[in-house]
Design a protein around this motif. Structure first.
Motif, PDB file in Angstrom:
ATOM      1  N   ARG A 208       0.824  -1.210   0.000  1.00 20.61           N
ATOM      2  CA  ARG A 208       0.000   0.000   0.000  1.00 20.61           C
ATOM      3  C   ARG A 208       0.859   1.262   0.000  1.00 20.61           C
ATOM      4  O   ARG A 208       1.059   1.868  -1.030  1.00 20.61           O
ATOM      5  N   GLY A 209       1.375   1.693   1.143  1.00 22.12           N
ATOM      6  CA  GLY A 209       2.192   2.907   1.195  1.00 22.12           C
ATOM      7  C   GLY A 209       3.579   2.696   0.606  1.00 22.12           C
ATOM      8  O   GLY A 209       4.050   1.563   0.491  1.00 22.12           O
ATOM      9  N   PRO A 210       4.291   3.794   0.278  1.00 21.13           N
ATOM     10  CA  PRO A 210       5.557   3.682  -0.457  1.00 21.13           C
ATOM     11  C   PRO A 210       6.804   3.537   0.400  1.00 21.13           C
ATOM     12  O   PRO A 210       7.901   3.452  -0.140  1.00 21.13           O
ATOM     13  N   GLY A 211       6.686   3.505   1.735  1.00 21.11           N
ATOM     14  CA  GLY A 211       7.893   3.619   2.558  1.00 21.11           C
ATOM     15  C   GLY A 211       8.254   2.415   3.392  1.00 21.11           C
ATOM     16  O   GLY A 211       8.931   2.565   4.420  1.00 21.11           O
ATOM     17  N   ALA A 212       7.871   1.202   2.991  1.00 28.02           N
ATOM     18  CA  ALA A 212       8.162   0.024   3.810  1.00 28.02           C
ATOM     19  C   ALA A 212       9.656  -0.169   4.021  1.00 28.02           C
ATOM     20  O   ALA A 212      10.104  -0.555   5.107  1.00 28.02           O
ATOM     21  N   HIS A 213      10.455   0.115   2.997  1.00 29.99           N
ATOM     22  CA  HIS A 213      11.908  -0.076   3.126  1.00 29.99           C
ATOM     23  C   HIS A 213      12.510   0.919   4.113  1.00 29.99           C
ATOM     24  O   HIS A 213      13.454   0.590   4.835  1.00 29.99           O
ATOM     25  N   PHE A 214      11.958   2.131   4.174  1.00 24.38           N
ATOM     26  CA  PHE A 214      12.433   3.105   5.166  1.00 24.38           C
ATOM     27  C   PHE A 214      12.057   2.663   6.581  1.00 24.38           C
ATOM     28  O   PHE A 214      12.845   2.805   7.520  1.00 24.38           O
ATOM     29  N   ILE A 215      10.841   2.148   6.724  1.00 22.02           N
ATOM     30  CA  ILE A 215      10.396   1.651   8.034  1.00 22.02           C
ATOM     31  C   ILE A 215      11.313   0.529   8.501  1.00 22.02           C
ATOM     32  O   ILE A 215      11.758   0.505   9.654  1.00 22.02           O
ATOM     33  N   MET A 216      11.614  -0.395   7.592  1.00 25.41           N
ATOM     34  CA  MET A 216      12.488  -1.509   7.951  1.00 25.41           C
ATOM     35  C   MET A 216      13.891  -1.022   8.310  1.00 25.41           C
ATOM     36  O   MET A 216      14.525  -1.554   9.235  1.00 25.41           O
ATOM     37  N   ASP A 217      14.399  -0.020   7.601  1.00 24.63           N
ATOM     38  CA  ASP A 217      15.713   0.548   7.946  1.00 24.63           C
ATOM     39  C   ASP A 217      15.719   1.035   9.385  1.00 24.63           C
ATOM     40  O   ASP A 217      16.659   0.773  10.146  1.00 24.63           O
ATOM     41  N   ASP A 218      14.664   1.757   9.770  1.00 24.70           N
ATOM     42  CA  ASP A 218      14.590   2.296  11.140  1.00 24.70           C
ATOM     43  C   ASP A 218      14.446   1.180  12.171  1.00 24.70           C
ATOM     44  O   ASP A 218      15.069   1.221  13.231  1.00 24.70           O
ATOM     45  N   LEU A 219      13.626   0.190  11.860  1.00 22.47           N
ATOM     46  CA  LEU A 219      13.405  -0.887  12.822  1.00 22.47           C
ATOM     47  C   LEU A 219      14.660  -1.739  13.016  1.00 22.47           C
ATOM     48  O   LEU A 219      14.897  -2.261  14.111  1.00 22.47           O
ATOM     49  N   CYS A 220      15.452  -1.885  11.971  1.00 22.95           N
ATOM     50  CA  CYS A 220      16.713  -2.629  12.101  1.00 22.95           C
ATOM     51  C   CYS A 220      17.652  -1.954  13.091  1.00 22.95           C
ATOM     52  O   CYS A 220      18.531  -2.605  13.666  1.00 22.95           O
ATOM     53  N   LYS A 221      17.472  -0.643  13.296  1.00 15.94           N
ATOM     54  CA  LYS A 221      18.325   0.104  14.232  1.00 15.94           C
ATOM     55  C   LYS A 221      17.658   0.295  15.589  1.00 15.94           C
ATOM     56  O   LYS A 221      18.265   0.869  16.498  1.00 15.94           O
ATOM     57  N   HIS A 222      16.415  -0.179  15.739  1.00 11.21           N
ATOM     58  CA  HIS A 222      15.689   0.038  16.991  1.00 11.21           C
ATOM     59  C   HIS A 222      16.299  -0.780  18.123  1.00 11.21           C
ATOM     60  O   HIS A 222      16.763  -1.905  17.919  1.00 11.21           O
ATOM     61  N   HIS A 223      16.283  -0.222  19.332  1.00  8.95           N
ATOM     62  CA  HIS A 223      16.966  -0.856  20.459  1.00  8.95           C
ATOM     63  C   HIS A 223      16.245  -2.076  21.006  1.00  8.95           C
ATOM     64  O   HIS A 223      16.867  -2.933  21.637  1.00  8.95           O
ATOM     65  N   ASN A 224      14.914  -2.203  20.759  1.00  5.65           N
ATOM     66  CA  ASN A 224      14.191  -3.330  21.368  1.00  5.65           C
ATOM     67  C   ASN A 224      12.864  -3.531  20.655  1.00  5.65           C
ATOM     68  O   ASN A 224      11.850  -2.936  21.020  1.00  5.65           O
ATOM     69  N   VAL A 225      12.848  -4.383  19.636  1.00  7.79           N
ATOM     70  CA  VAL A 225      11.644  -4.554  18.820  1.00  7.79           C
ATOM     71  C   VAL A 225      11.422  -6.033  18.528  1.00  7.79           C
ATOM     72  O   VAL A 225      12.374  -6.818  18.454  1.00  7.79           O
ATOM     73  N   ASP A 226      10.152  -6.424  18.400  1.00  5.05           N
ATOM     74  CA  ASP A 226       9.817  -7.763  17.915  1.00  5.05           C
ATOM     75  C   ASP A 226       8.668  -7.644  16.919  1.00  5.05           C
ATOM     76  O   ASP A 226       7.960  -6.631  16.877  1.00  5.05           O
ATOM     77  N   PHE A 227       8.502  -8.685  16.096  1.00  5.65           N
ATOM     78  CA  PHE A 227       7.483  -8.699  15.044  1.00  5.65           C
ATOM     79  C   PHE A 227       6.604  -9.929  15.190  1.00  5.65           C
ATOM     80  O   PHE A 227       7.082 -11.007  15.541  1.00  5.65           O
ATOM     81  N   GLN A 228       5.356  -9.742  14.894  1.00  4.71           N
ATOM     82  CA  GLN A 228       4.481 -10.874  14.615  1.00  4.71           C
ATOM     83  C   GLN A 228       4.152 -10.762  13.129  1.00  4.71           C
ATOM     84  O   GLN A 228       3.545  -9.783  12.697  1.00  4.71           O
ATOM     85  N   TRP A 229       4.578 -11.736  12.347  1.00  9.07           N
ATOM     86  CA  TRP A 229       4.446 -11.620  10.899  1.00  9.07           C
ATOM     87  C   TRP A 229       2.994 -11.426  10.481  1.00  9.07           C
ATOM     88  O   TRP A 229       2.077 -12.065  10.996  1.00  9.07           O
ATOM     89  N   GLY A 230       2.813 -10.535   9.507  1.00 12.26           N
ATOM     90  CA  GLY A 230       1.515 -10.354   8.876  1.00 12.26           C
ATOM     91  C   GLY A 230       1.489 -11.039   7.522  1.00 12.26           C
ATOM     92  O   GLY A 230       2.524 -11.486   7.009  1.00 12.26           O
ATOM     93  N   ASN A 231       0.314 -11.128   6.905  1.00 10.75           N
ATOM     94  CA  ASN A 231       0.209 -11.796   5.609  1.00 10.75           C
ATOM     95  C   ASN A 231       1.003 -11.076   4.529  1.00 10.75           C
ATOM     96  O   ASN A 231       1.604 -11.709   3.652  1.00 10.75           O
ATOM     97  N   HIS A 232       1.053  -9.751   4.580  1.00 11.93           N
ATOM     98  CA  HIS A 232       1.843  -9.010   3.590  1.00 11.93           C
ATOM     99  C   HIS A 232       3.338  -9.176   3.847  1.00 11.93           C
ATOM    100  O   HIS A 232       4.135  -9.215   2.897  1.00 11.93           O
ATOM    101  N   ASP A 233       3.723  -9.268   5.094  1.00 12.30           N
ATOM    102  CA  ASP A 233       5.134  -9.491   5.416  1.00 12.30           C
ATOM    103  C   ASP A 233       5.596 -10.852   4.906  1.00 12.30           C
ATOM    104  O   ASP A 233       6.658 -10.967   4.286  1.00 12.30           O
ATOM    105  N   ILE A 234       4.802 -11.896   5.178  1.00 14.51           N
ATOM    106  CA  ILE A 234       5.211 -13.251   4.792  1.00 14.51           C
ATOM    107  C   ILE A 234       5.280 -13.371   3.279  1.00 14.51           C
ATOM    108  O   ILE A 234       6.091 -14.149   2.743  1.00 14.51           O
ATOM    109  N   LEU A 235       4.457 -12.608   2.566  1.00 15.17           N
ATOM    110  CA  LEU A 235       4.513 -12.617   1.106  1.00 15.17           C
ATOM    111  C   LEU A 235       5.859 -12.077   0.628  1.00 15.17           C
ATOM    112  O   LEU A 235       6.513 -12.670  -0.242  1.00 15.17           O
TER     113      LEU A 235
END
Length: 656
Positions: A208-235
């Motif tokens: 949908r939105g154009p900035g998923a790669h920017f979001i992932m860049d920021d999250l890779c640098k986050h000090h304490n994060v976890d994910f629960q995979w979504g259907n779009h992520d697993i795709l």
């Protein structure tokens, strides 16, 4: 000493290993004192966010203002002693220090007195934001450039007569040597970090939105994060592993939402060969049903026509590739989605679920009626090129491995069960079973199975790897997928059938039962969660506030926090997303209004308006001892006490 386990009851080798880190009675004793003290600190603040869908600016702002937490910290510091406009200015500086400082400097407002005031106020806010953490934890978060200075200012009482001059001199020196801007930036970033101790992403960063790669860049640098995979992520994860049906779906979604930025600029995926192929194969085909309706107003007429042709080309390839996966895996029970072989080319109809329906388009020059799921050489070559492009995208591979490392199908943390889609249920409200090789998986065992098989797609080899990659596609669209939560995806029908009655996609029975407290408690018990304050945190399905829906289900036991961060959903939901915040006092749902613009925030000190909905107020302030972290610390204390006992009994010798 009888309350301690006897050394012989423990593995001596383990105690000796522990002794390497704590070689003396003094070091072990000091750590016990430290850990016992930590148990009595308030728990850190957790933030839960779901269904970001590439909306980078909105997501970033929610993190920067911590769902309104920073404004509350500022109010806590200053109350009515500082005018509201000045508090708004201070909040904007903390959110976007570089941009706001540039604006202040451009207006010539950055006087010496202004700097002195802002520095003092930022230090006060920082003290409040870090007050519930140990000094050691705060020190580890301090920026290297100003580590000593911030540490001194944080723990120096500037109202104490003996320290006033010392405190003031540090600030004056920072201004004198022209380091005030850099200091403001670093301490603002520290405040942002400390107000969110742990970040939970409940799925769907992509599409949908154009900035998923920017979001992932920021999250890779986050000090304490976890994910629960979504259907779009697993795709996307399946596509990154080279699964062809996933790749076709990813590209089709990007075309549908006009989202080439993520695909081409973000991850360097070259779609030009696909565009050339599409323009050649469908040069005289208007491809009306394949126009990217969601973004047609943002594209020129020529671009819409080209996008429609590319969309049709990749859609036809997708249907073939999906058919191949379905035939490889009868356990998926998706034979009803094999539709290309059900087309009657002479009559212009297709049989779906036993019903013959007229088609609006029979122009499929690359489909061989005698072997409809086979890719001709030009399509095979095209998809192999795209597969290599996905596999060789360094950034996409980095992000995918991060999702595997930090993510999973579900997570249990502090008595909250988090998952993106659903726990498949049967019509009677019990857990639905998924049978593979004669073994039935349901409830928690189903999610564990899904998690395990997906990891084979990246970490295994040979047939196991292929099965894992195919299974990621199944999780995207399969009828028993906990991430999909529907019986089918009617992509083919929406492209080729005008009769919209066949477009319907039935939701899993889960969504019929989630309003009942008994169902939520049944699910929690299935995952071994029995605490009274336990909750389920869920995403995936936008909550239609405009139609009277509530994110709070099952008597407050289940919370759906997909409120429409994605702009495409906001006309339906009426808001711009939720953030669930769990601090030491309460569980709060923040309901966000649409994001205006970054420029309005910088220039006018506006902020995203949010309404807080209290879900639960804790009768007593939650301490670390009441959390999962506290249970780990308590276990470590017992281990150290046994080590201490072993030293004192002479079972293990002190070193040093």
């Amino acid at each position: 000493m009888e309350r301690y386990l006897q050394p012989q009851d423990l593995t001596l080798k383990y105690l000796e290993l522990l002794a390497q880190s704590y070689p003396t009675i003094q070091t072990a004793s000091t750590e016990i004192i430290n850990l016992r003290a930590i148990l009595n600190l308030p728990k850190g603040t957790e933030h839960f966010i779901s269904d970001i869908h590439g909306e980078y600016e909105v997501f970033t702002h929610i993190l920067k203002n911590a769902s309104g937490s920073i404004k509350r910290k500022i109010d806590e510091c200053f109350g009515d002693t500082v005018p509201d406009e000045e508090k708004k200015l201070l909040a904007t500086i903390i959110y976007y220090p570089e941009k706001k400082l540039a604006s202040i400097c451009a207006q010539g407002l950055n006087t010496r007195e202004w700097y002195r005031t802002i520095l003092e106020r930022l230090i006060m806010v920082c003290r409040v934001a870090t007050s519930k953490y140990t000094r050691s934890k705060v020190r580890k978060a301090l920026p290297v450039d100003f580590q000593y200075i911030i540490d001194e200012l944080m723990y120096t009482d500037n109202f104490e007569t003996n320290k006033q001059e010392y405190f003031a001199n540090i600030l004056e020196t920072i201004i004198d040597i022209d380091r005030a801007d850099e200091f403001i930036i670093k301490i603002s970033q520290l405040v942002q970090r400390m107000v969110i101790d742990k970040l939970h992403i409940i799925g769907d960063i992509f599409d949908r939105g154009p900035g998923a790669h920017f979001i992932m860049d920021d999250l890779c640098k986050h000090h304490n994060v976890d994910f629960q995979w979504g259907n779009h992520d697993i795709l996307w994860m399946g596509a990154a592993c080279g699964q062809l049906a996933c790749i076709a779906n990813v590209i089709r979604n990007c075309i549908r939402y006009g989202n080439f930025d993520t695909l081409e600029d973000g991850y360097g995926i070259n779609v030009r060969p696909l565009a050339v192929f599409a323009m050649e194969q469908y040069r005289n085909d208007p491809c009306v049903s394949f126009r990217p309706k969601e973004v047609e107003n943002a594209l020129s007429s020529h671009d819409q026509e080209m996008a429609a042709k590319i969309n049709k080309a990749i859609s036809i390839i997708q249907f073939k590739l999906e058919g191949q996966v379905i035939m490889r895996h009868p356990e998926y029970q998706m034979e009803s989605r094999l539709l290309l072989d059900k087309i009657n080319w002479e009559k212009g109809t297709v049989v779906i679920d036993g019903k013959e329906l007229p088609m609006n388009d029979l122009s499929m020059p690359t489909v061989d009626p005698a072997n409809p799921y086979q890719l001709p050489p030009e399509e095979s070559e095209l998809m192999e090129g795209l597969r290599l492009s996905f596999l060789h995208s360094e950034k996409l591979q980095q992000h995918t491995r991060f999702l595997f490392k930090k993510g999973g199908m579900y997570k249990i943390y502090n008595d909250n069960l988090m998952y993106h889609g659903c726990i498949p249920l049967s019509e009677d409200g019990g857990f639905a079973g998924f049978i593979v090789d004669g073994v039935e998986y349901s409830g928690q065992s189903l999610l564990d199975y899904c998690d395990r098989i997906c990891r084979r797609g990246i970490y295994s080899t040979g047939q196991d790897q292929r099965e894992g990659q195919d299974f990621m596609w199944f999780l995207w669209c399969g009828p028993m997928s906990p991430l999909n939560g529907k019986d089918k995806m009617t992509t083919f029908e929406r492209c080729f059938i005008d009769d919209q009655s066949c477009w319907e996609e039935h939701k899993d029975w889960y969504y019929s039962y989630i309003n009942t407290r008994a169902t939520a408690e049944m699910i929690l018990r299935e995952f071994g969660i029995t605490a009274k304050r336990a909750h389920i945190v869920n995403g995936h399905v936008p909550v239609k506030i405009k139609k009277g829906e509530s994110p709070v289900k099952a008597g407050g036991k289940l919370l759906i926090i997909d409120g429409g961060i994605s702009k495409a959903y906001q006309p339906v939901t009426g808001i711009a997303g939720y953030t669930l915040v769990s601090n030491s006092h309460e569980l709060v749902l923040s309901e966000h209004q649409p994001f205006t613009s970054l420029d309005a925030i910088i220039q006018e000190n506006q902020d995203m308006h949010s309404k807080n909905i209290s879900i639960e107020v804790f009768p007593q302030r939650v301490k670390i001892r009441d959390t999962d972290e506290g249970r780990i610390i308590s276990a470590k204390i017992v281990e150290l006490e046994n080590l201490l006992d072993a030293y004192r009994r002479g079972v293990i010798k002190q070193k040093g």
